[in-house]
Design an enzyme around this catalytic site. Structure first.
Site, PDB file in Angstrom:
ATOM      1  N   ILE A 137       0.835  -1.209   0.000  1.00 11.04           N
ATOM      2  CA  ILE A 137       0.000   0.000   0.000  1.00 11.04           C
ATOM      3  C   ILE A 137       0.867   1.257   0.000  1.00 11.04           C
ATOM      4  O   ILE A 137       1.677   1.432   0.891  1.00 11.04           O
ATOM      5  CB  ILE A 137      -0.913   0.053   1.251  1.00 11.04           C
ATOM      6  CG1 ILE A 137      -1.718  -1.226   1.397  1.00 11.04           C
ATOM      7  CG2 ILE A 137      -1.803   1.277   1.215  1.00 11.04           C
ATOM      8  CD1 ILE A 137      -2.452  -1.326   2.735  1.00 11.04           C
ATOM      9  N   LYS A 206       4.649  -0.384  13.208  1.00  7.92           N
ATOM     10  CA  LYS A 206       4.163   0.360  12.039  1.00  7.92           C
ATOM     11  C   LYS A 206       3.529   1.682  12.461  1.00  7.92           C
ATOM     12  O   LYS A 206       3.704   2.717  11.801  1.00  7.92           O
ATOM     13  CB  LYS A 206       3.166  -0.508  11.268  1.00  7.92           C
ATOM     14  CG  LYS A 206       3.852  -1.726  10.631  1.00  7.92           C
ATOM     15  CD  LYS A 206       2.849  -2.766  10.188  1.00  7.92           C
ATOM     16  CE  LYS A 206       3.535  -3.961   9.524  1.00  7.92           C
ATOM     17  NZ  LYS A 206       2.609  -5.113   9.385  1.00  7.92           N
TER      18      LYS A 206
END
Lengths: 432, 432
Positions: A137, A206
């Site tokens: 992504i 993340k």
């Protein structure tokens, strides 16, 4: 410059093999875009003679990291070996030798981001890491560039595919956590040691990276509050559904006047929230900016080729910067030093499931404990009897976390409260 | 370089006002990111004395375009005036004067893209246009950079907010097109002359831009097949829902061995497709790449501040390229010349609603016409009687468009077929 851009690839596992395969598959197209071919010159492996997931000229393989890092003909180092010790050493050395670096290593960035970006800046090289969050992504570059005009208010993400797969399965099939986890392990969607995924550590790394970029202040893995999904039951998912919610492992990063909050935990999310329909191993990152409003980025958060997509995008960009001699164009953007809020100071709503003695006055006693700590209840539902005990499901109004935790401590000491079975934050509604 | 980057803003309407507001609002943050402030030096307006949506120093306003374009102190021209005549002239002139250009003008790009990109390349300047598709959604840069390693197989987009608002309303409230359109006009979501939106022209322009980037070949507005949404009824939406579908105005761009297909038309989309839950004025672009797999980009496709978000992101990037003297780093990527497939050659499934005479043998006659043209039916449902007539809803298997159209022509001539009330393509399933 002309001739190929030479790449030293550190690691030939799942991601490394994907990078090799993608450069083979789309080499001609990439050469058109870049004006020069990308060429893998050397590949660092642990053992030279091992079956590979992709066809590679065996002469390229080496176990000698220094031989790659010191090779003056290599322009870009691509680190896809993982781990934080050797990878850190190699990346720092490569940057000292004037090489740009592309990495997919979230563990490393979430711990040593500052050191690495400082080294990139002082050596005038690029350090790109699109693959470190959300697999294929595009999210790092859109945040740093396309949305650069925004003050980002909030980042919410489903950034761990394993837990999303497990929760999706539990939700669709009404099955319990342990059973679905075992199945995910059999299918290769969960590791033999699943702790990093199911305890939220992977998602926390993340979120540290995303929060650092979104709020222009360094957030490390250690700053992220985290809870895993192992206490979520099929029953809680079912009750949540009755109330119009789904349960997801959510990463949340927000800024307000008091500072930054970054946390990873299961959360109830309204069924009509864009993140609510992100299922299976898919990931998505939902952003709120003061200009763009709500935006979401969705795709495959892991896997060989999706991650290679992000790595190769970064390689092309790093090679372009070589061509134009403009390395270090966009460096670290953590130019503020904002405080990280302790989790006790956050404000949110809560879903609670309690097992209590079924007797007149019990509800009044519980409500009293909440009321004393300024926790007000939005709804109280008596779901069913479990033997002698009544199962209560409560949703609170927005409340300060510390007050809720204080109330829970007192509740746990009440003789009529037999178990505080589940406590899950409710997110994704209005933020006031 | 130091000192401010000077911007000549052409247009102070909805988008232009948003750009001014955003630079006021987040000026300090942007200066941090860029190392220099962005300054609006001159603003081209039609009339100097008019109420404005944003506070601007009246001394900056001018009706003299040449004065801005020829001003040697202006570094970047931001074109947000719209239209294709004056805007084209100004942009070309500005590039000749060595200025980089940021534009939100999809009409211009979808018609004169090649001319504009050629001029950017020959003058060594940047031409950025993130805002031309999907408003604030980052999609141009992610496609050109983050996904640059992929062969893109397909782009599907909900890229027009007005029609998505209308279809969402029709779907939620069971109301008919004309009524919802009037309401959207009252609310300012649809123009007084709504043709560009509801006939698919606006979406076609955006799909031409996306297809050009995705497939590295020039696709213009004229290459895009288009149908609008005005023939869709609440009844069709309801039948589609019964079958598990939603109806959306979809832009579709695909490549196969025969060439490129680019089309905009209403389509039935499976309810579990990521685009199916994109509602109201939101836009989303769904991408399939050979490495990344499925990815989706979601957000506000229009509006003052979302569009300004994209414009300002481009301005920052153009200013960065000025700083590093690397303008023209990423230019036009249409280096192939691929054929555009006529719409008759596409393959897809169809939803059909017919009004037929209720008499034995009618269905056999209809099925025979389809069978003769190799159109095979996946399902046939007799929905209800309308007076003397029976209403049939049919879904075909995947078929070549020309065969379906031929069959419909024959059907229209059958005395037992009173009306071919609705023909809608079915998309978003497997593509084989």
């Amino acid at each position: 410059m002309s001739g190929p851009v030479n790449i030293g690839l550190l690691g030939l596992g799942t991601v490394g093999s994907g990078v090799v395969r993608l450069l083979q598959q789309n080499g001609a197209l990439i050469t058109q875009k870049l004006g020069r071919p990308l060429k893998i010159s050397r590949v660092l492996v642990r053992e030279r003679n091992r079956p590979r997931q992709v066809e590679v000229d065996p002469a390229l393989l080496t176990t000698d990291a220094d031989g790659i890092i010191n090779d003056p003909d290599i322009h870009i180092i691509v680190e896809v070996m993982g781990g934080t010790d050797a990878a850190r050493e190699y990346i720092l050395k490569a940057m000292e030798r004037g090489k740009s670096v592309v990495t997919a290593n979230k563990d490393l960035l979430a711990l040593y981001g500052k050191e690495l970006f400082d080294a990139a800046a002082s050596n005038g090289v690029d350090l790109f890491f699109e693959a470190s969050v959300g697999g294929g992504i595009p999210i790092i570059r859109p945040l740093k560039e396309c949305l650069a005009g925004n003050k980002i208010r909030q980042v919410m993400g489903i950034v761990n595919g394993t837990t999303n797969y497990i929760l999706t399965k539990m939700s669709r099939e009404g099955r319990d956590f342990q059973e679905v986890l075992r199945e995910a392990q059999d299918l290769g969607y969960a590791e033999a040691d699943p702790a990093a995924d199911i305890e939220g550590d992977d998602a926390a790394r993340k979120m540290a990276i995303l929060a650092s970029i979104a709020f222009n202040t360094r957030v490390t893995y250690r700053d992220v509050y985290r809870e895993g999904i192992s206490r979520i039951t099929a029953q809680d998912i079912s009750y949540a559904a009755d109330l119009g919610y789904v349960i997801k492992l959510l990463g949340i990063a927000r800024e307000d006047e008091e500072g930054i909050e970054v946390r990873v935990h299961p959360a109830l999310l309204p069924g009509n929230h864009p993140l609510a329909s992100v299922n299976d191993v898919f990931n998505a990152i939902f952003i709120e900016g003061d200009a763009v409003g709500e935006a979401m980025f969705y795709g495959r958060g892991a896997g060989s080729m999706p991650t290679a997509s992000a790595v190769v995008g970064d390689i092309i960009e790093a090679a372009r910067n070589l061509n134009y001699q403009t390395r270090g164009r966009i460096t670290c953007t953590c130019f503020y030093d904002k405080p990280i809020k302790p989790v006790g100071t956050i404000n949110t709503k809560y879903y609670l499931r309690l097992l209590v003695v079924d007797r007149p006055g019990v509800l009044a006693a519980i409500a009293g404990v909440f009321g004393d700590r300024e926790v007000s209840l939005a709804s109280v539902i008596q779901e069913r009897m479990l033997g002698e005990l009544a199962e209560l499901v409560l949703i609170t109004h927005r409340v300060r976390e510390q007050n809720l935790q204080d109330a829970l401590k007192v509740l746990a000491g009440l003789p009529v409260v037999k178990e505080i079975a589940c406590v899950v934050r409710v997110e994704g509604g209005e933020n006031v």
